[in-house]
Design a protein around this motif. Sequence first.
Motif, PDB file in Angstrom:
ATOM      1  N   UNK A  27       0.963  -1.507  -0.185  1.00  0.00           N
ATOM      2  CA  UNK A  27      -0.101   0.350  -0.300  1.00  0.00           C
ATOM      3  C   UNK A  27       1.353   1.578   0.293  1.00  0.00           C
ATOM      4  N   UNK A  28       1.688   1.550   0.907  1.00  0.00           N
ATOM      5  CA  UNK A  28       2.528   2.146   0.670  1.00  0.00           C
ATOM      6  C   UNK A  28       3.617   2.699  -0.660  1.00  0.00           C
ATOM      7  N   UNK A  29       4.258   1.209  -1.486  1.00  0.00           N
ATOM      8  CA  UNK A  29       4.260   1.734  -2.838  1.00  0.00           C
ATOM      9  C   UNK A  29       2.976   2.212  -4.071  1.00  0.00           C
ATOM     10  N   UNK A  30       1.982   2.522  -3.142  1.00  0.00           N
ATOM     11  CA  UNK A  30       0.793   2.803  -3.883  1.00  0.00           C
ATOM     12  C   UNK A  30       0.825   4.188  -3.810  1.00  0.00           C
ATOM     13  N   UNK A  31       0.996   4.397  -2.663  1.00  0.00           N
ATOM     14  CA  UNK A  31       0.976   6.205  -2.389  1.00  0.00           C
ATOM     15  C   UNK A  31       2.160   7.061  -2.781  1.00  0.00           C
ATOM     16  N   UNK A  88      -9.301   7.022  -3.107  1.00  0.00           N
ATOM     17  CA  UNK A  88      -8.438   6.157  -3.380  1.00  0.00           C
ATOM     18  C   UNK A  88      -7.455   6.192  -2.365  1.00  0.00           C
ATOM     19  N   UNK A  89      -6.258   6.950  -2.310  1.00  0.00           N
ATOM     20  CA  UNK A  89      -5.529   7.358  -0.800  1.00  0.00           C
ATOM     21  C   UNK A  89      -5.476   7.157  -0.260  1.00  0.00           C
ATOM     22  N   UNK A  90      -7.132   7.563   0.190  1.00  0.00           N
ATOM     23  CA  UNK A  90      -7.831   7.258   1.710  1.00  0.00           C
ATOM     24  C   UNK A  90      -8.064   5.685   1.795  1.00  0.00           C
TER      25      UNK A  90
END
Length: 222
Positions: A103-107, A178-180
């Motif tokens: 998830x961190x990579x996505x953010x 999306x980020x939330x």
Amino acid sequence: MNTHLQQELEILREDVLTMVSEVKQSLQKVCKAFASLDADLAQEVIEGDQYINESEVKIDEQALRLLALEGPVARDLRFILGCMRIAVDLERIGDECANIAEATIMLSCKPVLGFYERIQVMGEKSARMLDLAVSSFFQPNADLAIDVCKMDYEIDELNSQITKYIIQYMTEETPAIERSVQAINITRRFERIADLATNIAESAVFVAKGINIKHYCQFDNR
């Protein structure tokens, strides 16, 4: 005293401590990766998860062999069973760290949202719970283990507060949905890590006292 058994128990202990070190390092890395949105560090966490998985398999095999061949009793038996239990919990913490890393990579490629710091605090508290839970297991210290169990209520409350805040934020800032959603995912996984640390603390009580406190809110220390 069965000297051979004691030697084998010490080997088991050292291997579990090695797995503990691997998991702690993974959790520390993923907390740092999320705090700085460092995709490279997050990727290290994902790649390192295989070593944690291998450690669980090794510990499980060792413990089963000791149960089958050495006939342990009393605290030795409880210790072996406890090692099997916490190896499972440690492996699951490793999985949660890998999921947070994904998830961190996505953010990492998107602007930071203001509430990330709240989630960082939750991650730090979860890591502290893991440290104390492991200490309570290897001392063993039932009182410290109970303190860890009580800390889980604070993490649950933080999870509830942060999730409610993010949901409200999404209704007002639709471009950040999306980020939330990913932030809620990370929050829940930190809460799960705290639950798994609580499981380790419960195993510590089992080893120290021979009492199963799973699913009980209170513990009679008499």
